[in-house]
Write a protein that holds these residues in place. Sequence first.
Motif, PDB file in Angstrom:
ATOM      1  N   UNK A  83      -0.313  -1.957 -10.476  1.00 39.30           N
ATOM      2  CA  UNK A  83       0.055  -2.396 -11.824  1.00 39.30           C
ATOM      3  C   UNK A  83      -1.156  -2.792 -12.667  1.00 39.30           C
ATOM      4  N   UNK A  84      -2.157  -3.362 -12.021  1.00 36.18           N
ATOM      5  CA  UNK A  84      -3.313  -3.842 -12.775  1.00 36.18           C
ATOM      6  C   UNK A  84      -4.501  -2.904 -12.789  1.00 36.18           C
ATOM      7  N   UNK A  85      -4.424  -1.807 -12.000  1.00 39.18           N
ATOM      8  CA  UNK A  85      -5.534  -0.851 -11.979  1.00 39.18           C
ATOM      9  C   UNK A  85      -6.797  -1.400 -11.342  1.00 39.18           C
ATOM     10  N   UNK A  86      -6.653  -2.451 -10.544  1.00 42.07           N
ATOM     11  CA  UNK A  86      -7.810  -3.089  -9.923  1.00 42.07           C
ATOM     12  C   UNK A  86      -8.350  -2.316  -8.729  1.00 42.07           C
ATOM     13  N   UNK A  87      -9.469  -2.814  -8.225  1.00 44.65           N
ATOM     14  CA  UNK A  87     -10.149  -2.175  -7.091  1.00 44.65           C
ATOM     15  C   UNK A  87     -10.210  -3.177  -5.934  1.00 44.65           C
ATOM     16  N   UNK A  88      -9.785  -2.739  -4.748  1.00 41.55           N
ATOM     17  CA  UNK A  88      -9.804  -3.598  -3.568  1.00 41.55           C
ATOM     18  C   UNK A  88     -11.229  -3.738  -3.057  1.00 41.55           C
ATOM     19  N   UNK A  89     -11.639  -4.969  -2.782  1.00 42.87           N
ATOM     20  CA  UNK A  89     -12.968  -5.229  -2.224  1.00 42.87           C
ATOM     21  C   UNK A  89     -12.813  -5.944  -0.893  1.00 42.87           C
TER      22      UNK A  89
END
Length: 223
Positions: free
Chosen positions: A123-129
């Motif tokens: 939903x947020x277009x984030x990137x997993x780190x």
Amino acid sequence: MSVELKLDATVRDDQGKGASRRLRRAKRIPGILYGAGKKPVALTFDEEQILRLMREEAFFSQILDVKVKGKRTEKAILKDLQRHPFKPLVSHLDLLRIKAGEKMRQHVPIHFLNQEDAVGVKQGGGVVHHDAIEVEVECLPDDLPAAIDVDIAELEVGSSLHLSEIMAPEGVVFPGLDPETDHDPVLVSIHAPRKAVEESEEGAEEGGEAGGGEASGESEEQG
């Protein structure tokens, strides 16, 4: 199908650089087996067998059956694996014996679940780190987990998951948690996409420049 974590070993009598070179030419890897109140034993291992086992994640964290030629099989875990500084070769193995009924410490891999479906990604277009890829556990040998599963389905952009938020398997504790010092390492976080961060920074800079220009104009008028 799980791989058999078995190591065939031979007791090593000769030591030193010359002996190590001879072993390498013979496709053998030197190592040592120690711990559990017994005398250390210098060993050699088959290079091909070691390289094959190194393809398996479990080799680096799970209990191994070390079958020493002419002796009984011993249980051990890999504590150190030294590699050649310039070549893709293993130069030495350190194996620590384990004792049934006695607690042990070992680093096991973390498996992050639902990464693509996480709220912050989908939903947020984030990137997993991944802030950590393994975690230290303390338990009895029979309770040693193959891995620690961490579900991040509900993790949002800008959020992170700490070790204290993870449920340890039965019989397992995380020595890395220290209430006295508030040591609680982050395991995984979701960052905003780079483009969004850059646009936010550009907007802040433009806003600063605009504000600076107005302030300058007011100053000149006052002068």
